[in-house]
Design a protein around this motif. Structure first.
Motif, PDB file in Angstrom:
ATOM      1  N   GLU A  67      21.333  -6.760  32.448  1.00 50.26           N
ATOM      2  CA  GLU A  67      22.615  -7.088  31.810  1.00 50.26           C
ATOM      3  C   GLU A  67      22.651  -6.380  30.474  1.00 50.26           C
ATOM      4  O   GLU A  67      21.758  -6.559  29.637  1.00 50.26           O
ATOM      5  CB  GLU A  67      22.773  -8.595  31.621  1.00 50.26           C
ATOM      6  CG  GLU A  67      24.133  -9.021  31.085  1.00 50.26           C
ATOM      7  CD  GLU A  67      24.194  -9.167  29.567  1.00 50.26           C
ATOM      8  OE1 GLU A  67      25.286  -9.011  28.980  1.00 50.26           O
ATOM      9  OE2 GLU A  67      23.130  -9.424  28.953  1.00 50.26           O
ATOM     10  N   VAL A  88      24.813  -5.185  35.095  1.00 55.37           N
ATOM     11  CA  VAL A  88      25.996  -5.919  34.665  1.00 55.37           C
ATOM     12  C   VAL A  88      26.342  -5.456  33.252  1.00 55.37           C
ATOM     13  O   VAL A  88      25.499  -5.502  32.353  1.00 55.37           O
ATOM     14  CB  VAL A  88      25.747  -7.440  34.667  1.00 55.37           C
ATOM     15  CG1 VAL A  88      26.989  -8.192  34.208  1.00 55.37           C
ATOM     16  CG2 VAL A  88      25.303  -7.908  36.046  1.00 55.37           C
ATOM     17  N   ASN A  90      28.569  -6.066  30.064  1.00 57.98           N
ATOM     18  CA  ASN A  90      29.398  -6.985  29.289  1.00 57.98           C
ATOM     19  C   ASN A  90      29.666  -6.404  27.904  1.00 57.98           C
ATOM     20  O   ASN A  90      29.364  -5.252  27.635  1.00 57.98           O
ATOM     21  CB  ASN A  90      28.703  -8.346  29.162  1.00 57.98           C
ATOM     22  CG  ASN A  90      28.607  -9.076  30.479  1.00 57.98           C
ATOM     23  OD1 ASN A  90      29.534  -9.063  31.281  1.00 57.98           O
ATOM     24  ND2 ASN A  90      27.472  -9.727  30.723  1.00 57.98           N
ATOM     25  N   ASN A 110      32.385  -6.374  33.602  1.00 58.71           N
ATOM     26  CA  ASN A 110      33.148  -7.547  33.192  1.00 58.71           C
ATOM     27  C   ASN A 110      34.030  -7.184  32.005  1.00 58.71           C
ATOM     28  O   ASN A 110      33.540  -6.919  30.905  1.00 58.71           O
ATOM     29  CB  ASN A 110      32.210  -8.703  32.834  1.00 58.71           C
ATOM     30  CG  ASN A 110      31.536  -9.287  34.058  1.00 58.71           C
ATOM     31  OD1 ASN A 110      32.146  -9.425  35.112  1.00 58.71           O
ATOM     32  ND2 ASN A 110      30.259  -9.637  33.929  1.00 58.71           N
ATOM     33  N   ARG A 136      36.075 -11.616  31.994  1.00 58.89           N
ATOM     34  CA  ARG A 136      35.375 -12.619  31.198  1.00 58.89           C
ATOM     35  C   ARG A 136      36.395 -13.605  30.655  1.00 58.89           C
ATOM     36  O   ARG A 136      37.394 -13.213  30.054  1.00 58.89           O
ATOM     37  CB  ARG A 136      34.619 -11.969  30.046  1.00 58.89           C
ATOM     38  CG  ARG A 136      33.907 -13.000  29.164  1.00 58.89           C
ATOM     39  CD  ARG A 136      32.901 -12.384  28.237  1.00 58.89           C
ATOM     40  NE  ARG A 136      32.192 -13.415  27.488  1.00 58.89           N
ATOM     41  CZ  ARG A 136      31.088 -13.195  26.767  1.00 58.89           C
ATOM     42  NH1 ARG A 136      30.564 -11.983  26.727  1.00 58.89           N
ATOM     43  NH2 ARG A 136      30.500 -14.183  26.121  1.00 58.89           N
ATOM     44  N   HIS A 177      33.354 -14.038  34.782  1.00 60.97           N
ATOM     45  CA  HIS A 177      32.187 -14.175  33.915  1.00 60.97           C
ATOM     46  C   HIS A 177      32.528 -15.093  32.752  1.00 60.97           C
ATOM     47  O   HIS A 177      33.639 -15.056  32.215  1.00 60.97           O
ATOM     48  CB  HIS A 177      31.783 -12.803  33.374  1.00 60.97           C
ATOM     49  CG  HIS A 177      30.765 -12.840  32.270  1.00 60.97           C
ATOM     50  ND1 HIS A 177      29.566 -13.502  32.367  1.00 60.97           N
ATOM     51  CD2 HIS A 177      30.777 -12.288  31.028  1.00 60.97           C
ATOM     52  CE1 HIS A 177      28.873 -13.347  31.256  1.00 60.97           C
ATOM     53  NE2 HIS A 177      29.595 -12.630  30.419  1.00 60.97           N
ATOM     54  N   HIS A 179      30.186 -16.975  29.261  1.00 62.55           N
ATOM     55  CA  HIS A 179      28.911 -17.219  28.574  1.00 62.55           C
ATOM     56  C   HIS A 179      29.195 -18.256  27.509  1.00 62.55           C
ATOM     57  O   HIS A 179      29.994 -18.018  26.601  1.00 62.55           O
ATOM     58  CB  HIS A 179      28.369 -15.937  27.944  1.00 62.55           C
ATOM     59  CG  HIS A 179      27.043 -16.123  27.263  1.00 62.55           C
ATOM     60  ND1 HIS A 179      25.842 -16.004  27.922  1.00 62.55           N
ATOM     61  CD2 HIS A 179      26.741 -16.453  25.984  1.00 62.55           C
ATOM     62  CE1 HIS A 179      24.848 -16.238  27.075  1.00 62.55           C
ATOM     63  NE2 HIS A 179      25.371 -16.519  25.899  1.00 62.55           N
ATOM     64  N   ASP A 216      29.648 -15.110  37.485  1.00 54.08           N
ATOM     65  CA  ASP A 216      28.583 -14.834  36.519  1.00 54.08           C
ATOM     66  C   ASP A 216      28.688 -15.860  35.395  1.00 54.08           C
ATOM     67  O   ASP A 216      29.667 -15.852  34.632  1.00 54.08           O
ATOM     68  CB  ASP A 216      28.768 -13.398  35.998  1.00 54.08           C
ATOM     69  CG  ASP A 216      27.721 -12.991  34.985  1.00 54.08           C
ATOM     70  OD1 ASP A 216      26.983 -13.867  34.488  1.00 54.08           O
ATOM     71  OD2 ASP A 216      27.659 -11.793  34.651  1.00 54.08           O
ATOM     72  N   GLY A 218      26.542 -16.286  32.855  1.00 55.18           N
ATOM     73  CA  GLY A 218      25.861 -15.914  31.627  1.00 55.18           C
ATOM     74  C   GLY A 218      24.479 -16.511  31.498  1.00 55.18           C
ATOM     75  O   GLY A 218      23.807 -16.824  32.480  1.00 55.18           O
ATOM     76  N   GLU A 265      22.399 -14.611  33.505  1.00 56.90           N
ATOM     77  CA  GLU A 265      21.973 -13.583  32.557  1.00 56.90           C
ATOM     78  C   GLU A 265      20.991 -14.140  31.535  1.00 56.90           C
ATOM     79  O   GLU A 265      21.246 -14.162  30.331  1.00 56.90           O
ATOM     80  CB  GLU A 265      23.192 -13.009  31.833  1.00 56.90           C
ATOM     81  CG  GLU A 265      24.222 -12.384  32.755  1.00 56.90           C
ATOM     82  CD  GLU A 265      25.528 -12.082  32.043  1.00 56.90           C
ATOM     83  OE1 GLU A 265      26.417 -11.524  32.683  1.00 56.90           O
ATOM     84  OE2 GLU A 265      25.662 -12.424  30.840  1.00 56.90           O
TER      85      GLU A 265
END
Length: 413
Positions: A67, A88, A90, A110, A136, A177, A179, A216, A218, A265
């Motif tokens: 990632e 991945v 980001n 993402n 995201r 995604h 996080h 995803d 995170g 991730e």
């Protein structure tokens, strides 16, 4: 601790040590925990957490993808042998060139914001292709300053972005995604966010019918030995990774079909306990009714000591006779920087340290080496402790000449 003394004797202080056995064991346990409850799971190691090439290499050998958040990290992961399709990508600051490469090579991309989304569509149109992307999202459960990322659910931006992608002939929506934050101890944080994501998706299509390639969620998993300083020790409870895996996978099973890949991730959860920082006491003094110990490594080399309470241990110097004064007062460990803020730890110990004792900061593998910076001296070496307890250098001590190697003097007049 014998191997620490041996490493210090061989390489001198300060130095970083990475324990290969602990690293491999931790990665395997994390992967196995999630595979116990869901087969269609893939972890992608967060490069920014600790970007040392040997560390990334070991983690990939154990089955992790990568990632990344910049083009530099993207190139590094590919250089280490990762197929683009297992990376991945980001981050809120991707350049046009980076987006173009990601689209052309089928990187798991993402998209973070409207500017980026429109750029991706323009790039895809220029090539006459359909770019496969994830979005995201930012939920109301994002903590601290995490709201800078993604498309906001509460203000309608996430709905608008989904509608835009679904209506575009140049974009294909593959996944979502989010996080949440760092050092998350409560699995309900992930479950609530997953339910909110599911509700968002259902406003546009049924994820059981239009199957997403991935979801995803995170990283952000807390680690026992990385207690934030603002949290009291008695209030710091971190569940075992198996408990988190069971709760998260159960929620995913209820909300998404088995064909949807669950991506995680982790960064801190994988590398924290495998790395330590060894430094040496070079001066001990009494100052304003405090016992102050000056170390030969500073806060610039372990910057997270500013907000994380790391376990600290002391090994007696080889020249010590073993007799120590009983001691119960707090001790403050300062680094060797000529700056007053260079406080690295304060703790209570039973024996008064002596000059030349080795002071070890444990579990510093996350966000210390990646955020460390030069301050009047180069960075110390990084030594890998192999599984058979032998040593090898995975990054040399930075020589003096390197500090100014990219600078130019003004021409003489």
């Amino acid at each position: 601790m014998d191997y620490i003394s041996a490493a210090v004797s061989t390489y001198a202080t300060p130095l970083y040590l990475v324990d290969e056995k602990i690293l491999r064991t931790t990665v395997r346990r994390f992967i196995n925990a999630f595979h116990t409850y869901r087969q269609n799971v893939q972890i992608a190691y967060s490069y920014k957490t600790n970007p040392l090439l040997a560390v990334c290499q070991i983690i990939h050998q154990e089955g992790a993808w990568a990632e990344v958040v910049t083009g530099d990290e993207l190139h590094t992961a590919h250089k280490l042998g990762m197929p683009y399709s297992q990376i991945v990508f980001n981050g809120p600051g991707k350049t046009k060139d980076e987006l173009t490469l990601a689209i052309a090579e089928n990187v798991i991309l993402n998209v973070d914001n409207w500017h980026e989304l429109l750029q991706v569509a323009d790039i895809a149109q220029s090539y006459g292709i359909q770019a496969k992307i994830g979005l995201r999202i930012s939920t109301g459960h994002i903590r601290e300053f995490g709201y800078k990322f993604g498309f906001d659910v509460d203000n309608g931006a996430a709905d608008a972005a989904i509608a835009h992608v679904l209506a575009s002939q140049y974009l294909e929506l593959e996944g979502f995604h989010f996080h949440l934050d760092t050092s998350i101890c409560d699995p309900n944080s992930y479950i609530t966010a997953l339910k909110e994501l599911h509700t968002l998706i259902q406003r546009h299509f049924d994820p059981q019918q239009r199957i997403l390639r991935y979801v995803d969620i995170g990283g952000g998993f807390a680690v026992k030995n990385n207690r934030p300083l603002e949290v009291a020790a008695e209030d710091w409870y971190v569940p075992e990774i198996e408990e988190l895996a069971r709760a998260i996978c159960t929620a995913v099973e209820q909300l998404f079909p088995a064909e949807t890949l669950l991506i995680l991730e982790p960064g801190r959860a994988l590398v924290t306990d495998s790395m330590l920082f060894a430094t040496k006491a070079i001066n001990i003094k009494q100052q304003q009714q405090r016992t102050v110990i000056i170390l030969d490594g500073g806060l610039n080399l372990v910057p997270s000591t500013y907000y994380v309470a790391y376990p600290v241990s002391i090994t007696s110097a080889a020249s010590s006779d073993g007799s120590r004064e009983e001691f119960s007062q707090p001790i403050e460990f300062f680094g060797s920087l000529c700056m007053s803020y260079d406080l690295m730890s304060h703790c209570s110990i039973r024996k008064l340290p002596e000059v030349d004792d080795i002071v070890v900061f444990h579990s510093i593998g996350a966000y210390n080496y990646s955020e460390a910076f030069n301050f009047t001296r180069g960075k110390p070496p990084v030594i890998l402790i192999h599984q058979d307890r032998s040593f090898s250098t995975i990054r040399e001590r930075e020589p003096y000449d390197l500090l100014h190697s990219l600078e130019y003097l003004l021409p003489l007049k």
